[in-house]
Motif scaffolding. Sequence first.
Motif, PDB file in Angstrom:
ATOM      1  N   LEU A 179       0.831  -1.195   0.000  1.00 43.00           N
ATOM      2  CA  LEU A 179       0.000   0.000   0.000  1.00 43.00           C
ATOM      3  C   LEU A 179       0.873   1.255   0.000  1.00 43.00           C
ATOM      4  O   LEU A 179       2.054   1.206   0.351  1.00 43.00           O
ATOM      5  CB  LEU A 179      -0.906   0.007   1.238  1.00 43.00           C
ATOM      6  CG  LEU A 179      -1.844  -1.189   1.422  1.00 43.00           C
ATOM      7  CD1 LEU A 179      -2.579  -1.057   2.753  1.00 43.00           C
ATOM      8  CD2 LEU A 179      -2.821  -1.303   0.265  1.00 43.00           C
ATOM      9  N   ARG A 180       0.287   2.370  -0.367  1.00 40.74           N
ATOM     10  CA  ARG A 180       1.000   3.642  -0.292  1.00 40.74           C
ATOM     11  C   ARG A 180       1.191   3.989   1.189  1.00 40.74           C
ATOM     12  O   ARG A 180       0.211   4.184   1.910  1.00 40.74           O
ATOM     13  CB  ARG A 180       0.211   4.734  -1.003  1.00 40.74           C
ATOM     14  CG  ARG A 180       0.997   6.025  -1.249  1.00 40.74           C
ATOM     15  CD  ARG A 180       0.140   7.048  -1.944  1.00 40.74           C
ATOM     16  NE  ARG A 180      -0.247   6.606  -3.274  1.00 40.74           N
ATOM     17  CZ  ARG A 180       0.484   6.832  -4.368  1.00 40.74           C
ATOM     18  NH1 ARG A 180       1.625   7.494  -4.281  1.00 40.74           N
ATOM     19  NH2 ARG A 180       0.062   6.390  -5.542  1.00 40.74           N
ATOM     20  N   HIS A 181       2.421   4.042   1.630  1.00 39.91           N
ATOM     21  CA  HIS A 181       2.700   4.242   3.046  1.00 39.91           C
ATOM     22  C   HIS A 181       4.043   4.945   3.219  1.00 39.91           C
ATOM     23  O   HIS A 181       4.811   5.088   2.266  1.00 39.91           O
ATOM     24  CB  HIS A 181       2.734   2.896   3.777  1.00 39.91           C
ATOM     25  CG  HIS A 181       3.943   2.076   3.458  1.00 39.91           C
ATOM     26  ND1 HIS A 181       4.059   1.360   2.277  1.00 39.91           N
ATOM     27  CD2 HIS A 181       5.115   1.876   4.135  1.00 39.91           C
ATOM     28  CE1 HIS A 181       5.226   0.750   2.256  1.00 39.91           C
ATOM     29  NE2 HIS A 181       5.892   1.043   3.365  1.00 39.91           N
ATOM     30  N   ILE A 182       4.306   5.362   4.447  1.00 40.21           N
ATOM     31  CA  ILE A 182       5.622   5.875   4.822  1.00 40.21           C
ATOM     32  C   ILE A 182       6.123   5.060   6.000  1.00 40.21           C
ATOM     33  O   ILE A 182       5.406   4.860   6.982  1.00 40.21           O
ATOM     34  CB  ILE A 182       5.576   7.374   5.187  1.00 40.21           C
ATOM     35  CG1 ILE A 182       5.241   8.208   3.940  1.00 40.21           C
ATOM     36  CG2 ILE A 182       6.910   7.830   5.787  1.00 40.21           C
ATOM     37  CD1 ILE A 182       5.167   9.702   4.191  1.00 40.21           C
ATOM     38  N   GLU A 183       7.351   4.577   5.895  1.00 37.46           N
ATOM     39  CA  GLU A 183       8.007   3.840   6.969  1.00 37.46           C
ATOM     40  C   GLU A 183       9.026   4.760   7.623  1.00 37.46           C
ATOM     41  O   GLU A 183       9.766   5.467   6.935  1.00 37.46           O
ATOM     42  CB  GLU A 183       8.697   2.602   6.409  1.00 37.46           C
ATOM     43  CG  GLU A 183       9.464   1.777   7.430  1.00 37.46           C
ATOM     44  CD  GLU A 183      10.115   0.556   6.810  1.00 37.46           C
ATOM     45  OE1 GLU A 183      11.043   0.002   7.451  1.00 37.46           O
ATOM     46  OE2 GLU A 183       9.712   0.148   5.710  1.00 37.46           O
ATOM     47  N   CYS A 184       9.071   4.769   8.944  1.00 35.52           N
ATOM     48  CA  CYS A 184       9.983   5.692   9.617  1.00 35.52           C
ATOM     49  C   CYS A 184      10.365   5.182  11.000  1.00 35.52           C
ATOM     50  O   CYS A 184       9.806   4.194  11.491  1.00 35.52           O
ATOM     51  CB  CYS A 184       9.348   7.083   9.741  1.00 35.52           C
ATOM     52  SG  CYS A 184       7.885   7.130  10.804  1.00 35.52           S
ATOM     53  N   ASN A 185      11.310   5.874  11.620  1.00 37.06           N
ATOM     54  CA  ASN A 185      11.658   5.595  13.009  1.00 37.06           C
ATOM     55  C   ASN A 185      10.946   6.590  13.920  1.00 37.06           C
ATOM     56  O   ASN A 185      10.197   7.463  13.454  1.00 37.06           O
ATOM     57  CB  ASN A 185      13.179   5.634  13.216  1.00 37.06           C
ATOM     58  CG  ASN A 185      13.773   6.996  12.856  1.00 37.06           C
ATOM     59  OD1 ASN A 185      13.070   8.000  12.741  1.00 37.06           O
ATOM     60  ND2 ASN A 185      15.082   7.037  12.665  1.00 37.06           N
ATOM     61  N   TYR A 186      11.183   6.471  15.215  1.00 37.07           N
ATOM     62  CA  TYR A 186      10.483   7.318  16.185  1.00 37.07           C
ATOM     63  C   TYR A 186      10.775   8.802  15.956  1.00 37.07           C
ATOM     64  O   TYR A 186       9.860   9.632  15.985  1.00 37.07           O
ATOM     65  CB  TYR A 186      10.886   6.913  17.607  1.00 37.07           C
ATOM     66  CG  TYR A 186      10.265   7.782  18.680  1.00 37.07           C
ATOM     67  CD1 TYR A 186       8.967   7.553  19.109  1.00 37.07           C
ATOM     68  CD2 TYR A 186      10.976   8.836  19.258  1.00 37.07           C
ATOM     69  CE1 TYR A 186       8.379   8.349  20.080  1.00 37.07           C
ATOM     70  CE2 TYR A 186      10.402   9.636  20.225  1.00 37.07           C
ATOM     71  CZ  TYR A 186       9.104   9.393  20.634  1.00 37.07           C
ATOM     72  OH  TYR A 186       8.533  10.194  21.597  1.00 37.07           O
ATOM     73  N   ALA A 187      12.023   9.135  15.704  1.00 39.17           N
ATOM     74  CA  ALA A 187      12.426  10.536  15.579  1.00 39.17           C
ATOM     75  C   ALA A 187      11.731  11.242  14.417  1.00 39.17           C
ATOM     76  O   ALA A 187      11.536  12.461  14.453  1.00 39.17           O
ATOM     77  CB  ALA A 187      13.941  10.630  15.420  1.00 39.17           C
TER      78      ALA A 187
END
Length: 201
Positions: A179-187
């Motif tokens: 799916l269209r998404h953004i993966e990231c860390n906490y910061a």
Amino acid sequence: MKNFTNLSKIEASKIPVDKHFVDGNKSLDFTVTDFWQWALSDLIENRNRGILAEFLVMKALHIQQKTRLEWDAYDLLTPNGIKVEVKSAAYFQSWKQKAKSTISFSIAPKLITDSTTNTPISKRLADVYVFCLLNVSDSETLINPMDMEQWTFFIVKTEELNQKRSNQKTLRLTTLKTLRHIECNYAHLKESLIKTTTLPC
């Protein structure tokens, strides 16, 4: 007889960490912190991990919410009005396992009553979903849910879920990544959530 249909909502307030339990007018020798430590110290356990995930997202988004609301229509509301649903998953649970868990998140629409027709309908009420993965898949690594480096976050617009997975109740990680998404860390969670809301579907 008391009319239970007109009872007002009970608003929770923060309890001081040194607040003692009482027996009438007598103060007892244990505090609310003793209770919290007894009840919530296992942060890997499913329910506690889910609550922790909400707390981490709240902190990352700088949301000023005094206490958690258990049965609200969505989990969090950002200062600029973005409604957020938070879900969590992990490869390892607090119980004994034969193998790692398959990562899956709940995305089931909530059953609500349509205000115009007074009929029940299923609907996702948040604007975005934040999927929080306690991303330790190596059994040799000490799991520490309080270490932000062990978490990975995936943000998906609800509109994307409605278009691609309208009636689906669970979402595997492998499917989420299609799916269209953004993966990231906490910061980078706050900026990633804001960016996600501008993504086309």
